[in-house]
Motif scaffolding. Structure first.
Motif, PDB file in Angstrom:
ATOM      1  N   ILE A   1      37.746  36.308  23.962  1.00 40.27           N
ATOM      2  CA  ILE A   1      37.369  37.652  24.432  1.00 40.27           C
ATOM      3  C   ILE A   1      38.590  38.371  24.992  1.00 40.27           C
ATOM      4  O   ILE A   1      38.821  39.536  24.703  1.00 40.27           O
ATOM      5  N   ALA A   2      39.405  37.663  25.770  1.00 39.86           N
ATOM      6  CA  ALA A   2      40.593  38.280  26.370  1.00 39.86           C
ATOM      7  C   ALA A   2      41.578  38.737  25.300  1.00 39.86           C
ATOM      8  O   ALA A   2      42.116  39.849  25.373  1.00 39.86           O
ATOM      9  N   ILE A   3      41.823  37.910  24.294  1.00 38.80           N
ATOM     10  CA  ILE A   3      42.762  38.267  23.220  1.00 38.80           C
ATOM     11  C   ILE A   3      42.272  39.478  22.447  1.00 38.80           C
ATOM     12  O   ILE A   3      43.035  40.409  22.178  1.00 38.80           O
TER      13      ILE A   3
ATOM     14  N   LEU B   1      37.837  51.460  28.134  1.00 33.50           N
ATOM     15  CA  LEU B   1      37.764  50.018  27.983  1.00 33.50           C
ATOM     16  C   LEU B   1      38.010  49.355  29.328  1.00 33.50           C
ATOM     17  O   LEU B   1      38.957  49.706  30.036  1.00 33.50           O
ATOM     18  N   GLY B   2      37.140  48.416  29.677  1.00 33.49           N
ATOM     19  CA  GLY B   2      37.315  47.650  30.899  1.00 33.49           C
ATOM     20  C   GLY B   2      36.762  46.258  30.731  1.00 33.49           C
ATOM     21  O   GLY B   2      35.836  46.040  29.952  1.00 33.49           O
ATOM     22  N   PHE B   3      37.365  45.312  31.415  1.00 30.68           N
ATOM     23  CA  PHE B   3      36.845  43.948  31.354  1.00 30.68           C
ATOM     24  C   PHE B   3      37.235  43.185  32.607  1.00 30.68           C
ATOM     25  O   PHE B   3      38.151  43.560  33.332  1.00 30.68           O
TER      26      PHE B   3
ATOM     27  N   GLU C   1      32.036  33.873  35.373  1.00 38.12           N
ATOM     28  CA  GLU C   1      31.457  35.090  34.798  1.00 38.12           C
ATOM     29  C   GLU C   1      32.521  35.942  34.145  1.00 38.12           C
ATOM     30  O   GLU C   1      33.647  36.020  34.621  1.00 38.12           O
ATOM     31  N   SER C   2      32.142  36.587  33.049  1.00 42.25           N
ATOM     32  CA  SER C   2      33.003  37.551  32.375  1.00 42.25           C
ATOM     33  C   SER C   2      32.171  38.780  32.068  1.00 42.25           C
ATOM     34  O   SER C   2      30.960  38.691  31.858  1.00 42.25           O
TER      35      SER C   2
END
Length: 155
Positions: free
Chosen positions: A8-10, A58-60, A66-67
């Protein structure tokens, strides 16, 4: 869980990094306490890519247990001057948000913006939403309300 978080991060970094090479407007949006804030994390990178006719956010957030993430895309169909240096914009948009449950939906951002100096935009935005919730069960309709305050630097 770590592999899923890494993937998900990539993907999210690529989604941000590739358009940033063409961005003409970059800023930040911060969710407000009234309404639902913003999808996923409550802070978003705001950008407009010159080749694409809409504004994106976009935000994460990635943690041990938790993500969450959020993505918005809005097309400003109408924009103009209200009075003095206050402007408005509105138009259809969409969002994807995940925080314990995936939400896919539409939104109608209605915003007021000002340009106190040539390349700096300050804005306040309210957006009613209609979505599908996908979790243990599929839920429709999911009505909501997103709100944000932010700034963008235009290049």
């Amino acid at each position: 869980m770590r592999t899923k978080t890494l993937i998900i991060a990539i993907v999210l970094i690529l989604v941000v990094a590739v358009p940033m090479t063409f961005a003409t407007g970059v800023g930040a949006a911060f969710g407000l306490p009234f309404g639902g804030g913003l999808p996923g994390s409550n802070v978003m990178l705001s950008l407009r890519v010159s080749q694409i006719p809409f504004l994106m956010g976009l935000g994460f957030s990635i943690g041990e247990t938790e993500s969450s993430f959020g993505f918005t895309g809005d097309w400003w169909m109408a924009k103009g001057n209200l009075f003095s240096f206050f402007n408005y914009y509105l138009g259809p948009g969409f969002y994807v948000g995940y925080q314990n449950e995936l939400f896919l939906g539409g939104r109608l951002p209605i915003g007021i913006n000002v340009y106190p100096i040539k390349n700096l935009e300050l804005f306040l935005e309210l957006a009613p939403t209609l979505a599908v919730g996908i979790g243990d069960a599929i839920t429709f309709p999911v009505f909501g309300f997103q709100s944000s305050l932010g700034l963008r630097f235009w290049f």
